[in-house]
Design an enzyme around this catalytic site. Structure first.
Site, PDB file in Angstrom:
ATOM      1  N   HIS A  39     -15.549   3.021  -3.001  1.00 48.97           N
ATOM      2  CA  HIS A  39     -15.439   2.047  -4.083  1.00 48.97           C
ATOM      3  C   HIS A  39     -15.608   0.646  -3.532  1.00 48.97           C
ATOM      4  O   HIS A  39     -15.302   0.367  -2.390  1.00 48.97           O
ATOM      5  CB  HIS A  39     -14.146   2.176  -4.896  1.00 48.97           C
TER       6      HIS A  39
ATOM      7  N   HIS B  11      -5.862   6.508  -4.955  1.00 49.34           N
ATOM      8  CA  HIS B  11      -4.676   5.975  -5.643  1.00 49.34           C
ATOM      9  C   HIS B  11      -5.027   4.858  -6.636  1.00 49.34           C
ATOM     10  O   HIS B  11      -4.325   3.853  -6.725  1.00 49.34           O
ATOM     11  CB  HIS B  11      -3.615   5.521  -4.616  1.00 49.34           C
TER      12      HIS B  11
ATOM     13  N   HIS C 190      -1.308  -3.662  -1.849  1.00 52.55           N
ATOM     14  CA  HIS C 190      -2.412  -4.446  -2.396  1.00 52.55           C
ATOM     15  C   HIS C 190      -1.908  -5.830  -2.784  1.00 52.55           C
ATOM     16  O   HIS C 190      -1.814  -6.157  -3.963  1.00 52.55           O
ATOM     17  CB  HIS C 190      -2.994  -3.740  -3.621  1.00 52.55           C
TER      18      HIS C 190
ATOM     19  N   GLU D 290     -10.407   1.972   2.966  1.00 51.18           N
ATOM     20  CA  GLU D 290      -9.083   2.606   2.798  1.00 51.18           C
ATOM     21  C   GLU D 290      -9.046   4.032   3.359  1.00 51.18           C
ATOM     22  O   GLU D 290      -7.974   4.541   3.697  1.00 51.18           O
ATOM     23  CB  GLU D 290      -8.691   2.649   1.310  1.00 51.18           C
TER      24      GLU D 290
END
Ligand SMILES: [Fe+3]
Ligand SMILES: [Fe+3]
Lengths: 293, 147, 293, 147
Positions: free
Chosen positions: C193, C12, C59, C240
């Site tokens: 990431h 996302h 976030h 995540e």
């Protein structure tokens, strides 16, 4: 190593706070109630903890309907008494213990309890009335307090078994903290009371006393009692009693990890004080002090 | 909802669950606003005007104006939220709880001093305890009503 | 009876949202990525669900450090796209499904998951970018969405096993809802990431592809992988990926109740689409569609 | 804290745990305030004055003024919070992430297009990968530094 030394259980009726704040403790209505806490105040002086882990519920004070955490741990440096509609209670601010609180949060989340971590909140009578009952009216509370709020406002509330297992997880967390601290764990709320509807004013002395007996002698058995029994027998707000099981689950005689619901006797527990009184406003007041020995 | 609501058969009680919470969202959030002294002042000065600032139903507003707490509960209110209205009017929790029984303040206080309401007959709907629907309102009000 | 028909998994990345909003999807940098979602957009049209249960993480948008819920379920009627610093994304508002969401909260809390119920929140790219990837740029999203936010911002985050078991509990909750609804469950975030420090820009294709393989064929095995492996192998933000296990745990081939961690094969699952691409901004993009058959 | 922090031996990474969170509370809450357009304007007009409204340490304020994100992270910042400062200055996540490596924007972008940073040598402190402390700063800056 930190250690849980004792657990304290008490109702947290708002009218008790008002009676203390307004100097009414010696009135005939209130005198028998406060007499039941005289032992406890002395015991607190003789057994001053380094930290109190205080299990309570927020009464639509810090948490509105915008966010309703099932379990919330306060990790802030301080917590101010809230204005519940009459102005804030004239009591000391609550000093937190951010380091131990964060440690417990860290450990307990890794034991599969899905806590909400709260760094900013005000605390209501659910937390301050037990402090007043146990400590009187000092200029400052005797030690730091970690607030631990349980949702018992919007149904479904966590089950007795979930609360009991959480207590075990908290004990494990406390015992893995590397500073030598004496930690008391307090469970508050109850006993039988109903604040609403035509059934308001319900008191069930038999239920309450059986709860006290069983909380002492067979906490695992009490943990398996479903909510509906509390609501039916002890009133719609009597369900607050599940919070006592969190404190009880953290005691020495309840062993095993959080995932394991079978209690085996690993240590023993002494009843230092037991008290029961009706009424305080709408509520039956119960109180216990248990020590690990 | 296909979930059990085993609490539906308890007399004289409303359990604040997700369905009630949804119904009462704005009513309860209005109550929360009364935790600020300036809002309590504004509300007391003109209750209707203050209520009109909230997207509540007319029934909910009327229940607040009438301080009809049973009605407010039926419309989604939660007692801990509604207590802030009581506090604003200087009412204690005992006065508020008592008001939902039909008893006078003195009657309710006397019941509590005598050990509170008995559980007997009040566990299940259909029994004959004093909290059952057929015995409302209670106290002097009930005796008058049945004359 | 409501039923989970399929699960969708996707990264996302915020830059993907910006690329869509700014009309850059056909630029050489972005074109290969959006090509990977062409099948998915058609599949969404052919398999329109009644509700999407969308697992994502906030976030630092709806939740600051004041309150950090481990698991939060959105029960509101609508959720507005948040201003994350560039103004809100120009996408439709998200319509919730308060009744099903409350039902799931009720059921899942009674299965010992300590959810926070949220009646008011804004949603960030974690939720809106997957919708954009799967649905393009419609005037309204195709169906109501239940936002389910997982804390992966402040450590400790819930374990893979906890997430997987939660998925099982959500499936049970959905299947006890009495309306006939087709529900999709989406798991978002990842893949490898790292957004910070000298190690920023880490990509681990081997890890990502092994994760996809195992998520499909041995989800229970993948669930037992500890956090530290994600952080070490897939970057600090790669953790995540535990959210994908929530969606995976809700599929038909994963049976047993939430407390029981042993998966037995009760149904079967078909892989409808699989896609992997590097890079989108700092991130490896992974995408899967699994159907219950 | 007696709990394991197994993530302490990963090079080039700060894990935002309770200890970091406590350190960075005000810094991160300042960042949250930048989610409102009017606050972003006020901040950009006078960064120092805006920062002085927050009970942050001088070091934290300086890290924000310098846009030194590695420093801000070490002082308790979390990347998702710090990203709001970047957004305020019109910077993308890629520009912000890249700035922590010492590489130029072009160098970092080229690395990502070529498949990103390799995991090899970057799993444990003490290996020889490009994220290890002995190889900082990276890119042109590193080559200059070692001359
Ligand atoms: Fe209470
Ligand atoms: Fe994300």
């Amino acid at each position: 190593m930190a250690k849980i030394t004792a657990s304290v259980y008490t109702s947290h009726v708002p009218a008790i706070g008002a009676a203390i704040d307004l100097g009414k403790t010696q009135e005939p209505y209130w005198q028998p109630l406060f007499k039941g806490y005289e032992f406890s105040k002395q015991w607190m002086k003789d057994n001053k903890p380094d930290v109190i882990f205080l299990v309570y519920n927020d009464h639509a004070t810090a948490f509105s309907l915008d966010m309703i955490p099932t379990f919330a741990i306060g990790t802030a440096a301080q917590f101010l008494p809230a204005d519940e509609g009459f102005g804030p209670r004239p009591v000391p601010k609550v000093i937190g213990h951010p380091d131990l609180a964060s440690h417990i949060a860290h450990s307990v989340i890794q034991q599969d309890f899905d806590l909400t971590i709260v760094n900013k909140m005000e605390v209501d009578h659910g937390l301050t009335v037990p402090l007043s009952l146990m400590c009187g009216q000092p200029d400052a509370w005797p030690c730091p307090v970690i607030p631990f709020a349980v949702n018992v406002v919007q149904y479904p509330v966590p089950s007795g078994q979930r609360c009991f297992n959480l207590g075990k997880a908290i004990r494990k967390a406390v015992e893995s903290y590397d500073q030598d601290l004496k930690v008391q764990i307090w469970g508050t709320g109850g006993m039988s009371h109903q604040l609403q509807g035509p059934r308001a004013g319900l008191i069930n002395k038999e239920f309450d006393n059986a709860f006290l007996d069983r909380l002492i002698a067979d906490p695992q058995g009490q943990a398996s009692v479903p909510h509906i029994d509390y609501v039916r027998e002890a009133g719609s707000e009597g369900v607050e009693l599940v919070m006592w099981l969190i404190a009880r689950g953290a005691m020495d005689d309840v062993a095993g990890n959080a995932a394991n619901s079978i209690a085996t006797h690993a240590g023993s527990v002494r009843v230092r004080h037991r008290f029961y009184h009706v009424p305080a406003s709408n509520t039956a007041v119960g109180h216990l002090i248990l020590e690990n020995i | 909802m296909a979930l059990d609501k085993p609490y539906k058969d308890i007399p004289g009680t409303i359990i604040f669950d997700a369905d009630q919470s949804r119904k009462g969202y704005h009513l309860n959030q209005f109550c929360m606003s009364l935790m600020k002294a300036e809002n309590r002042e504004r509300f007391k000065r003109d209750q209707r005007a203050y209520l009109d600032e909230w997207p509540m139903s007319e029934e909910q507003k009327q229940a607040v104006l009438d301080m009809d707490l049973n009605r407010a509960m039926a419309l989604g209110g939660n007692i801990y939220f509604l207590a802030k209205i009581g506090a604003t009017h200087g009412k204690s929790f005992q006065q508020m709880a008592g008001s939902m029984t039909g008893m006078s303040e003195e009657e309710y206080r006397a019941m509590m001093l005598a050990g509170g309401r008995s559980i007997e007959g009040n566990r299940h709907l259909g029994e004959d305890g004093d909290a059952q629907p057929q015995h409302q309102p209670q106290g002097q009000a009930g005796r008058k009503a049945s004359v």
